[in-house]
Design a protein around this motif. Structure first.
Motif, mmCIF file in Angstrom:
data_model
loop_
_atom_site.group_PDB
_atom_site.id
_atom_site.type_symbol
_atom_site.label_atom_id
_atom_site.label_comp_id
_atom_site.label_asym_id
_atom_site.label_seq_id
_atom_site.Cartn_x
_atom_site.Cartn_y
_atom_site.Cartn_z
ATOM 1 N N PRO A 203 0.796 -0.950 0.365
ATOM 2 C CA PRO A 203 0.166 0.144 0.330
ATOM 3 C C PRO A 203 0.820 1.591 0.311
ATOM 4 O O PRO A 203 2.398 0.975 0.703
ATOM 5 C CB PRO A 203 -0.962 -0.380 1.556
ATOM 6 C CG PRO A 203 -0.365 -1.497 1.765
ATOM 7 C CD PRO A 203 0.385 -2.003 1.352
ATOM 8 N N LYS A 204 0.053 2.350 -1.041
ATOM 9 C CA LYS A 204 0.922 3.692 -1.433
ATOM 10 C C LYS A 204 1.010 4.717 0.820
ATOM 11 O O LYS A 204 2.303 4.772 0.247
ATOM 12 C CB LYS A 204 -0.195 4.079 -2.024
ATOM 13 C CG LYS A 204 0.632 5.525 -2.963
ATOM 14 C CD LYS A 204 -0.202 6.332 -3.665
ATOM 15 C CE LYS A 204 0.232 7.338 -3.878
ATOM 16 N NZ LYS A 204 -1.129 8.293 -4.789
ATOM 17 N N LEU B 223 -7.419 -4.584 -9.638
ATOM 18 C CA LEU B 223 -8.406 -4.312 -8.813
ATOM 19 C C LEU B 223 -9.745 -3.287 -9.099
ATOM 20 O O LEU B 223 -9.063 -2.309 -9.678
ATOM 21 C CB LEU B 223 -8.626 -4.031 -7.259
ATOM 22 C CG LEU B 223 -7.964 -5.132 -6.219
ATOM 23 C CD1 LEU B 223 -7.337 -4.788 -5.629
ATOM 24 C CD2 LEU B 223 -8.094 -6.336 -6.286
ATOM 25 N N CYS B 224 -10.858 -3.344 -9.115
ATOM 26 C CA CYS B 224 -12.234 -2.478 -9.267
ATOM 27 C C CYS B 224 -11.446 -1.540 -8.447
ATOM 28 O O CYS B 224 -11.388 -1.386 -6.948
ATOM 29 C CB CYS B 224 -13.105 -3.010 -9.697
ATOM 30 S SG CYS B 224 -14.331 -3.414 -8.548
ATOM 31 N N GLU C 200 -10.763 -2.092 -4.147
ATOM 32 C CA GLU C 200 -9.274 -1.060 -3.954
ATOM 33 C C GLU C 200 -10.169 0.016 -2.499
ATOM 34 O O GLU C 200 -8.862 -0.464 -1.755
ATOM 35 C CB GLU C 200 -9.236 -0.070 -4.901
ATOM 36 C CG GLU C 200 -8.092 -0.158 -5.770
ATOM 37 C CD GLU C 200 -6.262 -0.263 -5.268
ATOM 38 O OE1 GLU C 200 -6.136 0.325 -4.997
ATOM 39 O OE2 GLU C 200 -5.625 -0.738 -5.588
ATOM 40 N N GLN C 201 -11.319 -0.024 -2.098
ATOM 41 C CA GLN C 201 -11.700 0.972 -1.744
ATOM 42 C C GLN C 201 -11.649 0.447 -0.503
ATOM 43 O O GLN C 201 -11.840 0.533 0.531
ATOM 44 C CB GLN C 201 -12.877 1.730 -1.845
ATOM 45 C CG GLN C 201 -12.171 2.895 -2.268
ATOM 46 C CD GLN C 201 -13.725 3.605 -3.397
ATOM 47 O OE1 GLN C 201 -14.604 3.184 -2.141
ATOM 48 N NE2 GLN C 201 -13.578 4.658 -4.070
ATOM 49 N N ARG C 202 -12.299 -0.892 -0.575
ATOM 50 C CA ARG C 202 -12.878 -2.335 0.250
ATOM 51 C C ARG C 202 -10.922 -2.315 1.837
ATOM 52 O O ARG C 202 -11.132 -2.492 2.560
ATOM 53 C CB ARG C 202 -12.825 -2.997 0.151
ATOM 54 C CG ARG C 202 -13.841 -4.345 0.761
ATOM 55 C CD ARG C 202 -13.214 -5.678 0.992
ATOM 56 N NE ARG C 202 -14.899 -6.247 -0.621
ATOM 57 C CZ ARG C 202 -16.123 -6.480 0.185
ATOM 58 N NH1 ARG C 202 -15.675 -6.294 1.556
ATOM 59 N NH2 ARG C 202 -17.052 -6.661 0.112
ATOM 60 N N PHE C 203 -10.599 -3.065 0.571
ATOM 61 C CA PHE C 203 -9.294 -2.847 0.954
ATOM 62 C C PHE C 203 -7.997 -1.707 1.721
ATOM 63 O O PHE C 203 -7.628 -1.958 3.155
ATOM 64 C CB PHE C 203 -7.365 -3.428 -0.387
ATOM 65 C CG PHE C 203 -7.744 -4.823 -0.493
ATOM 66 C CD1 PHE C 203 -9.185 -5.770 -1.219
ATOM 67 C CD2 PHE C 203 -7.321 -5.429 -1.667
ATOM 68 C CE1 PHE C 203 -9.677 -6.717 -0.973
ATOM 69 C CE2 PHE C 203 -7.333 -6.748 -2.629
ATOM 70 C CZ PHE C 203 -8.333 -7.641 -1.133
ATOM 71 N N GLY C 204 -8.682 -0.464 0.772
ATOM 72 C CA GLY C 204 -7.702 1.124 1.956
ATOM 73 C C GLY C 204 -8.120 0.933 2.869
ATOM 74 O O GLY C 204 -7.898 1.636 3.764
ATOM 75 N N VAL C 205 -9.761 0.444 3.594
ATOM 76 C CA VAL C 205 -10.372 0.999 4.601
ATOM 77 C C VAL C 205 -9.465 -0.085 5.983
ATOM 78 O O VAL C 205 -8.928 0.212 6.914
ATOM 79 C CB VAL C 205 -11.615 0.714 5.065
ATOM 80 C CG1 VAL C 205 -12.693 0.346 6.304
ATOM 81 C CG2 VAL C 205 -12.640 1.577 3.451
ATOM 82 N N ALA D 218 -5.072 -11.074 5.712
ATOM 83 C CA ALA D 218 -5.187 -11.833 4.008
ATOM 84 C C ALA D 218 -5.652 -10.790 3.076
ATOM 85 O O ALA D 218 -4.968 -11.759 2.079
ATOM 86 C CB ALA D 218 -7.302 -12.220 4.604
ATOM 87 N N SER D 219 -5.185 -9.441 2.587
ATOM 88 C CA SER D 219 -6.049 -8.520 1.720
ATOM 89 C C SER D 219 -4.562 -8.214 1.271
ATOM 90 O O SER D 219 -4.148 -8.431 -0.104
ATOM 91 C CB SER D 219 -6.571 -7.447 1.995
ATOM 92 O OG SER D 219 -5.843 -6.382 2.090
#
Ligand code: ZN
Length: 305
Positions: free
Chosen positions: A31-32, A66-67, A71-76, A108-109
């Motif tokens: 992640p960035k 990813l869509c 992406e947003q789900r993982f971002g949370v 997991a992500s």
């Protein structure tokens, strides 16, 4: 490990995670926010390279995978991990950190993303067959766990190990950059023996593990709770001995890359440290370097080797 499964264009027409026909975004594998953190806690761009010679490439480890929604789900999960665990622990390791289901989902992500890229890149062909046949199952268990279809990824365990600078050690031939690797190293790898195999991700003072096969290896204290849990100071962790040797090899590799710097690059780094002592001494990296210096003496200076 193949050269770099993370910068490939897999030419996907569907999101790799939800399988829906959606426009894909450039996904960062590491992640960035971690790349940003490294920049902020390093003294200079030069030093960033000196401590993590590979990071510049890892920084741009991204691929269309990813869509937007995934992406947003993982971002949370990433944001929670950054705010509640990563940043506080780097400020002080001496506190209790509380987490919830977002922590195992974050782990997991990360594991899902890395393993999926290896799979898409065909980079797993040289791995033992016993390990390879488990990979589709590992991917689907982590996927189902993340979306909440199952409450446990079963044998595909999720582990986390907070590390810190060494106070003492009993290893022979510990590389003289070992504390810097422990405190600052970033990267990922698939580690395996004849029976066990796991994805290893190093994010500064955190090691994340996603087991493809646990085998009969002894890991104590590292498995995360699949719900509310705590990371407590002075927890006694136990890891298989072979993993210690692996870490030594890993930090040695980083050192080998640093040693290959040109004379000019090293002079630039040294000059910067001389010119900006106050900028440098306040950094996390400098603390790790001091510890290396105390432990390994002059060997900690690359230019004297
Ligand atoms: Zn998706």
């Amino acid at each position: 490990m193949s050269n770099n499964p993370f910068n490939s264009d897999f030419e996907l027409d569907k999101c790799a995670f939800c399988k829906l026909d959606r426009e894909l975004r450039e996904s960062h594998i590491i992640p960035k926010s971690f790349g940003k953190w490294v920049k902020k806690t390093s003294a200079t761009g030069f030093l960033r390279n000196a401590e993590n010679p590979n990071l510049r490439r890892q920084d741009v480890w991204k691929t269309k995978l990813l869509c937007d929604e995934c992406e947003q789900r993982f971002g949370v999960y990433e944001k929670k991990f950054m705010e509640k665990i990563f940043r506080p622990y780097h400020k002080s390791a001496d506190q209790v950190l509380e987490y919830d289901i977002w922590l195992p989902k974050f782990i997991a992500s990360i594991n899902w993303r890395i393993l999926k890229c290896y799979q898409l890149a065909g980079a797993l062909n040289n791995y033992p067959r016993g390990l390879r046949i488990l990979i589709p199952k590992a991917l689907s268990k982590w996927h189902d766990f993340i979306v909440g279809e199952i409450t446990s990824p079963d044998g595909f365990e999720l582990h986390l190990l907070p590390v810190d600078l060494l106070e003492s050690h009993t290893f022979h031939d510990l590389p003289s950059n070992f504390n810097r690797y422990m405190a600052r190293g970033f990267g990922t790898d698939i580690v395996y023996s004849s029976k066990a195999g796991f994805i290893y991700t190093k994010l500064a003072k955190f090691m994340l593990f996603g087991f493809i096969s646990r085998g009969d290896q002894d890991w104590k204290g590292t498995k995360v709770t699949l719900g509310k849990g705590k990371i407590k100071p002075k927890t006694k962790y136990e890891l298989p001995g072979g993993f210690g040797n692996y870490l030594i090899e890993r930090s040695q590799k980083v050192q080998d890359i640093s040693s290959s710097y040109s004379e000019t690059q090293r002079e630039k780094i040294n000059q910067f440290i001389k010119d900006n002592p106050e900028k440098v001494t306040n950094t996390e990296m400098f603390k790790a370097f001091q510890q290396d210096l105390q432990m390994f003496g002059d060997r900690a200076f690359l230019e004297e080797e």
